[in-house]
Write an enzyme that holds these catalytic residues in place. Structure first.
Site, PDB file in Angstrom:
ATOM      1  N   GLY A   1       0.838  -1.203   0.000  1.00  0.00           N
ATOM      2  CA  GLY A   1       0.000   0.000   0.000  1.00  0.00           C
ATOM      3  C   GLY A   1       0.866   1.242   0.000  1.00  0.00           C
ATOM      4  CG  ASN A   2      -0.199   4.668  -1.493  1.00  0.00           C
ATOM      5  OD1 ASN A   2      -0.927   5.440  -0.899  1.00  0.00           O
ATOM      6  ND2 ASN A   2      -0.563   4.062  -2.633  1.00  0.00           N
ATOM      7  CG  HIS A   3       2.966   6.387   3.960  1.00  0.00           C
ATOM      8  ND1 HIS A   3       2.754   5.616   5.071  1.00  0.00           N
ATOM      9  CD2 HIS A   3       4.245   6.140   3.575  1.00  0.00           C
ATOM     10  CE1 HIS A   3       3.846   4.945   5.362  1.00  0.00           C
ATOM     11  NE2 HIS A   3       4.766   5.243   4.458  1.00  0.00           N
TER      12      HIS A   3
END
Ligand code: CTP
Length: 398
Positions: A207-209
């Protein structure tokens, strides 16, 4: 109408019995509602019903004799974004026009800072009486918006002009008054927001932030202009605040892509703010991957570029806006994306700007468009940034 503060003043006419329905419609739309009523209005509708539906105290006197508290007679007038007086009787109309202030409804009117709309309702001969016409002219010249009474059956058994419009009509008039008639009203907007999570096994993902804040702020800013928003969001902790936003929650890029494919044709404007994972694991393990080896390799395959697809399937009346998050050669890379993805404009966020980007409540963006215009903004809250982007898109849509 999320967050709009609507004060409803009820004077003593038979049509007061319809006001609870109006309160319900307004509450459902997200507005905050308070009611103030004259003594004679209580013959037609109870404080208890209005208080339950508005989820607020109903004001009917300067003093609350039960607990001895004083209802500050100017608070409501200062609080309201809009004061709607419905039904407006000949008596209250006369006091408004002459400056008589002998109840809380009138005190609220005389201390009002914003707009007032009134719905006169009375029997047909009263409605056409010269003194009523004179009073209507007077309050109109004082700045009140007077909505003419509707024609039909009246409580007296007579038929003619004097009815209060139905709650749905009053609701539409209130909405038109509070939501300026912008070009974006009723337009269908498609927004992507948040990250995507690409499963590795049943418990892990790539995923990412991204927090989704920018996309949600955009959805809200469009809805505030009366647009109908379809928001396709990856996993976030955010909630929607406006009934004009239809939220679809997804997890992966593939799911986001499917929903965009289903919705893009019917949309007039697309704003793609999601931080879509570029790759996802080639195979998702059915069971949790054990840490047997010192090294683990996961093969990744490219995800569909959702924005690129929308650009390739765009017709001339549709507008498409993308985002670019760059760390180097920012403008050059953003313009490349603008052209490659067939966009009308691209919003460039730079990670090198302090306070901008993932997780922050602020953002600093530059809009670049296909006519080579460049519009830079200061570091602002994401809500303010969203308003600026929406204002820009409104101009573009013109
Ligand atoms: N985007 C998308 N689908 C993807 C990747 C990106 O819809 N699979 C959209 C984003 O929502 C954003 C724009 O494309 O509006 C640019 O995203 P960005 O991550 O900056 O660019 P990429 O095209 O992924 O290119 P790169 O990561 O190589 O910079």
């Amino acid at each position: 109408m999320h967050g709009k503060r609507i004060l409803i003043g009820i004077s003593g006419g038979i049509a007061a019995y319809k006001i609870p329905l109006l309160v319900r419609l307004l509450k459902k739309s997200g507005a905050e509602v308070k009611c103030v009523m004259t003594n004679s209005a209580k013959e037609f509708v109870t404080k208890e019903v209005l208080s339950t539906l508005s989820e607020n105290i109903v004001y009917d006197a300067f003093w609350d004799h039960d607990d001895g508290t004083w209802n500050n007679h100017v608070d409501l007038g200062i609080w309201a974004d809009l004061f709607v007086i419905a039904p407006l009787t000949a008596n209250t109309l006369s006091k408004m026009s002459s400056g008589t202030c002998d109840n809380v409804l009138l005190a609220s009117y005389f201390s009002l800072r914003k707009k007032c709309i009134v719905f006169p309702a009375m029997d047909l001969d009263m409605y056409t009486h010269d003194s009523v016409k004179r009073n209507i002219n007077q309050i109109e010249s004082d700045g009140v918006k007077v909505i003419p009474a509707a024609t039909g059956d009246l409580a007296s058994g007579l038929s003619g002009q004097g009815r209060m419009p139905e709650p749905e009509e009053i609701y539409n008039i209130i909405q038109d008054c509070l939501l300026p008639n912008t070009l974006l009203k009723d337009k269908k907007i498609l927004i992507t927001a948040g990250p995507t999570y690409e499963s590795i096994d049943p418990v892990r993902f790539i995923g990412n932030h991204s927090s989704g804040k920018m996309g949600y702020a955009l959805a809200n800013a469009f809805a505030e202009k009366g647009a109908n928003v379809t928001l396709i969001s990856g996993p976030t902790n955010l909630h929607i605040k406006n009934s004009l936003i239809e939220l679809h929650q997804v997890t992966s890029a593939k799911e986001m892509f499917e929903l965009v494919q289903q919705n893009w044709n019917q949309s007039e404007i697309g704003v793609f703010a999601a931080a879509v994972a570029d790759y996802s694991p080639k195979n998702i393990s059915d069971s949790k991957i054990k840490k047997n080896e010192d090294e683990l390799q996961i093969d990744l395959v490219k995800n569909p570029d959702i924005l690129y697809w929308a650009g390739q399937n765009k017709i001339s009346t549709q507008k498409l806006i993308g985002f670019a998050l760059e760390t180097n050669d920012e403008e050059k890379n953003a313009i490349k994306k603008l052209n490659k993805k067939n966009l009308d404009a691209i919003v460039l966020n730079s990670l090198s700007d302090k306070g901008a980007g993932f997780g922050f409540d602020t953002n600093k963006v530059t809009i670049l468009d296909k006519s080579s215009n460049k519009l830079g903004f200061e570091l602002l809250s994401k809500d303010e940034t969203a308003n600026n982007i929406v204002t820009y898109i409104e101009q573009l849509y013109k």
